[in-house]
Enzyme design. Structure first.
Site: not given
Ligand code: NAP
Ligand code: MG
Length: 487
Positions: A182, A257, A291, A390
């Site tokens: 997804k 992650e 991240c 963050e």
């Molecule tokens: P996010 O809002 O958590 O979204 C990540 C993914 O989860 C997207 O595909 C999102 O879909 C989906 N999602 C959202 N709500 C969901 C639900 N209720 N059930 C299932 N899936 C759901 O994060 P983001 O804003 O896209 O990314 C930024 C964050 O990712 C930052 O906090 C960053 O630190 C973290 N990150 C961590 C790493 C690591 O390796 N630790 C790497 C990269 C990023 P939608 O896009 O449709 O909302």
């Protein structure tokens, strides 16, 4: 090269070996943040589509050819997929840069190679996963089987859209699982393209499915689906917490992650030219939407004033520019929402008493786009919000410290524990500090390096489980114990 000029085709769902529209016929737009222009419309998966994708993955795992295939044959197909990614490198890199806003230099020179590298590296593991024979009792023959888990749901974010697909799909598939990906709503295009290439490589129907759509609908339906055995998530801490609750209902295996606020520590005995380069790429690579970004720069007091001055000067020279220009090193943030969040934090930092020494403003390119200047906040106290939360943008918080113990205490005094950096020419100190840091990764005299063979993941609020390396393969397997009575 002519393929790079081909128009972008509307995105479809990849389900059971075919590119299809959503059952509802719904589509959503994906835009280029550097220009605000519509790139293309993408099929929007709903609950029904997700159900079809998971059932296809289930069937491909339970009764299809994938789990019964000789590992050497799986390896050959995954290697072929890696080759296809390289053959389409220009096209995929261009899609990524359009969708995400990151410089084409990063997409083309780094990200595509990492994705292909994952399929190549993990293809080698398909033939090397093995259980063990154990010495329990001479009257019994006891051994373990290392088996795939089953159907894997991979939920990925928008900051490294194609890399995250490689990080999760390659080990999952090498271990014999099937997968439903997804992608993030902001950046669905490269995941779909890799799904198409997986079919071209000859992966059987249902092995590699892609369901772009809203997290709250498609993502939610995917992780709640009873036929999903394992969830692998990269994204925000908030959504990660939510998924942990869902996983507990179904008692599903889970890898999280999450975010980071990684310390990059510069001791006064370091090679300061190298440390300066590492400090700037540590935060500004990927526009700081990384991240593992070295977003807290801890600098030893003896060199603090001089280092901050040089850092400010260097950061001011890093000017946001057209992401499609190969010379550009700072691109557009992923969305207008992200710009507002980032600028809000700059304001918060200044109100909290930090000193703005570089950037801090929007910087439109050709009068448009979601560009923000390379920003440095100096004299930050580790208790400030800009040191603890963050930001996920090109904003560096610089914090002075006094000696090794203070550096380690400040570095660890945060919710997260993803990555960290240490700059020193004292080899003993480097390794002492590496041991003392609470983080999944420590880079010594380098920052932001990744390889398919090195595990990556967090401790504390940054999550658990690992992507990459042999450690990640084990996340996609389970152990079965077999006992044979010899008497
Ligand atoms: P996010 O809002 O958590 O979204 C990540 C993914 O989860 C997207 O595909 C999102 O879909 C989906 N999602 C959202 N709500 C969901 C639900 N209720 N059930 C299932 N899936 C759901 O994060 P983001 O804003 O896209 O990314 C930024 C964050 O990712 C930052 O906090 C960053 O630190 C973290 N990150 C961590 C790493 C690591 O390796 N630790 C790497 C990269 C990023 P939608 O896009 O449709 O909302
Ligand atoms: Mg987009």
């Amino acid at each position: 090269m002519s393929e790079t000029l081909a128009p972008v085709r509307p995105g479809k769902l990849i389900i059971n070996g075919e590119a299809v529209d959503a059952a509802s016929g719904r589509r959503f737009e994906t835009r280029n943040p550097a220009t605000g222009e519509l790139i293309v419309e993408v099929a929007e998966a709903g609950i029904e589509d997700v159900d079809r994708a998971v059932k296809a993955a289930r069937a491909a795992f339970d009764s299809g050819p994938w789990s019964r295939m000789r590992p050497a044959e799986r390896a050959r197909l995954l290697w072929r997929l890696g080759d296809l990614v390289l053959e389409h490198a220009d096209e995929i890199a261009r899609l990524e840069t359009m969708d995400n806003g990151k410089p084409i230099f990063e997409s083309r020179q780094i990200d595509v190679g990492m994705v292909a590298g994952c399929f190549h590296y993990f293809s080698g593991w398909a033939t090397k996963l093995a259980g063990e024979t154990t010495a329990v009792n001479p009257a019994q023959f006891t051994y373990t089987l290392r088996e795939p888990v089953g159907v894997v749901a991979a939920i990925v974010p928008w900051n490294f859209p194609m890399i995250m697909v490689g990080w999760k799909a390659a080990p999952a598939l090498a271990a014999g699982n099937t997968i439903v990906v997804k992608p993030a709503s902001e950046t669905p295009l490269t995941a779909i393209r890799i799904g198409e290439l997986a079919l071209e490589a000859g992966l059987p129907p249902g092995v590699f499915n892609v369901v772009p759509g809203r997290g709250s609908v498609a993502g939610e339906a995917l992780v709640r689906h009873p036929d999903v055995d394992k969830i692998s998530f990269t994204g925000s801490t908030e959504v990660g917490r939510h998924l942990m609750k869902i996983a507990s209902d179904g008692v599903k295996k889970l890898t999280l992650e999450l975010g980071g606020k990684s310390p990059n520590i510069v001791f006064s005995d370091a090679d300061l030219d190298a440390a300066l380069r590492g400090a700037t790429t540590g935060i500004f690579y990927g526009k700081g939407e990384v991240c593992a970004a070295g977003s807290r720069l801890l600098v030893e007091r003896a060199i603090y004033d001089e280092f901050v001055a040089r850092l400010a000067e260097r950061s001011k020279k890093l000017v946001p520019a057209d992401p499609m220009d190969p010379k550009t090193r700072l691109g557009a943030l992923v969305s207008e929402k992200q710009v507002q969040t980032v600028l809000g934090y700059v304001e918060t930092g200044v109100q909290e008493g930090a000193r703005l020494v570089a950037g801090g403003q929007r910087a439109p390119v050709n009068g448009k786009g979601t560009f923000v200047q390379a920003t440095v906040l100096a004299d930050v106290d580790n208790r400030m919000r800009v040191a603890q939360e963050e930001i996920f943008g090109p904003v560096l918080a610089v914090i002075p410290f006094d000696g090794e113990a203070d550096a380690v205490a400040k570095a660890n005094d945060v919710l997260y524990g993803l990555a960290s950096g240490v700059w020193t020419n004292d080899v003993k100190k480097a390794h002492r500090v590496a041991r003392a840091l609470k983080a999944g990764t420590v880079w010594i005299n380098m920052y932001n390096f990744y390889d398919p063979g090195m595990p990556f993941g967090g401790v504390k609020g940054s999550g658990f489980g690992r992507d990459l390396g042999s450690a990640s393969l084990l996340e996609y397997t389970q152990v079965k114990s077999v006992w044979v009575n010899l008497e």
